[in-house]
Design an enzyme around this catalytic site. Structure first.
Site, PDB file in Angstrom:
ATOM      1  CB  CYS A 118      -0.985  -0.021   1.165  1.00 17.35           C
ATOM      2  SG  CYS A 118      -0.255   0.039   2.820  1.00 17.35           S
ATOM      3  N   GLY A 119       0.405   2.376   0.345  1.00 16.70           N
ATOM      4  CA  GLY A 119       1.256   3.565   0.299  1.00 16.70           C
ATOM      5  C   GLY A 119       2.374   3.507   1.319  1.00 16.70           C
ATOM      6  N   GLY A 141       2.723   0.690   3.560  1.00 18.14           N
ATOM      7  CA  GLY A 141       2.982  -0.698   3.968  1.00 18.14           C
ATOM      8  C   GLY A 141       2.346  -1.040   5.297  1.00 18.14           C
ATOM      9  CG  ASN A 201       9.838 -12.305  13.735  1.00 19.45           C
ATOM     10  OD1 ASN A 201      10.504 -11.441  13.173  1.00 19.45           O
ATOM     11  ND2 ASN A 201       9.867 -12.477  15.040  1.00 19.45           N
TER      12      ASN A 201
HETATM   13  C1  RB5 Z   1      -3.941   5.375   0.720  1.00 18.21           C
HETATM   14  O1  RB5 Z   1      -3.873   6.741   0.531  1.00 18.21           O
HETATM   15  C2  RB5 Z   1      -3.098   4.970   1.931  1.00 18.21           C
HETATM   16  O2  RB5 Z   1      -3.722   5.361   3.098  1.00 18.21           O
HETATM   17  C3  RB5 Z   1      -2.838   3.477   1.908  1.00 18.21           C
HETATM   18  O3  RB5 Z   1      -2.199   3.146   0.731  1.00 18.21           O
HETATM   19  C4  RB5 Z   1      -1.957   2.957   2.997  1.00 18.21           C
HETATM   20  O4  RB5 Z   1      -0.756   3.652   3.085  1.00 18.21           O
HETATM   21  C5  RB5 Z   1      -2.572   2.751   4.305  1.00 18.21           C
HETATM   22  O5  RB5 Z   1      -1.943   2.298   5.281  1.00 18.21           O
END
Ligand code: RB5
Length: 145
Positions: free
Chosen positions: A68-69, A71, A102
């Site tokens: 995600c942005g 992680g 882990n």
């Molecule tokens: C999206 O903007 C962002 O919140 C998502 O990718 C992520 O970083 C969340 O933890």
């Protein structure tokens, strides 16, 4: 390379890095399946995190990668699924230790945090490092309880 089958997924914040990791898999003949997003569309990260986490927890895939942005959100969400040990790694030492000590079964990264070369190094080490077992197995068992 390792003989594992990997489920990979991302939200929009991780889409570009997901495509980089897929190219790395292709180059190195690593088996994977992409569960989206497929075009950078805005999406809610808990949805893909749950999907990948369940596939790994149900042993349909050996390991998972979530991007995600930051992680972070995907790791928090994936760790809600029993049997999942998801770790966010943005350096190679953490990547190695998350496997050795882990027995992490999902790696998460932030597409807005790491560059492509470092991310591929992190993935390479994560896939190559075996769980050491022994005293670490006892501790992992304690987590499961
Ligand atoms: C999206 O903007 C962002 O919140 C998502 O990718 C992520 O970083 C969340 O933890």
């Amino acid at each position: 390379m390792t003989n594992v089958n990997i489920a990979i997924g991302s939200d929009h914040g991780g889409f570009v890095l997901k495509e980089v990791i897929k190219s790395y898999f292709e180059k190195n003949n690593i088996k994977y399946q992409d569960f989206g997003v497929y075009n950078g569309e805005k999406t809610d990260y808990p949805v893909i995190a749950k999907k990948i986490a369940k596939l790994v927890a149900d042993s349909e895939f050996d390991k998972g990668i979530l991007i995600c942005g930051s992680g972070l959100g995907v790791a928090i969400a994936a760790n809600k699924v029993k049997g999942i040990r998801a770790v966010t790694c943005h350096d190679t030492y953490s990547s190695k230790m998350s496997r050795a000590h882990n027995n992490a079964n999902i790696l998460t990264m932030g597409g807005r945090v790491v560059g492509p070369d470092l991310a591929c190094d992190i993935v390479k080490i994560w896939l190559e490092t075996e769980f050491e077992g022994g005293r670490h197995q006892v501790r992992v068992d304690m987590i499961e309880e």
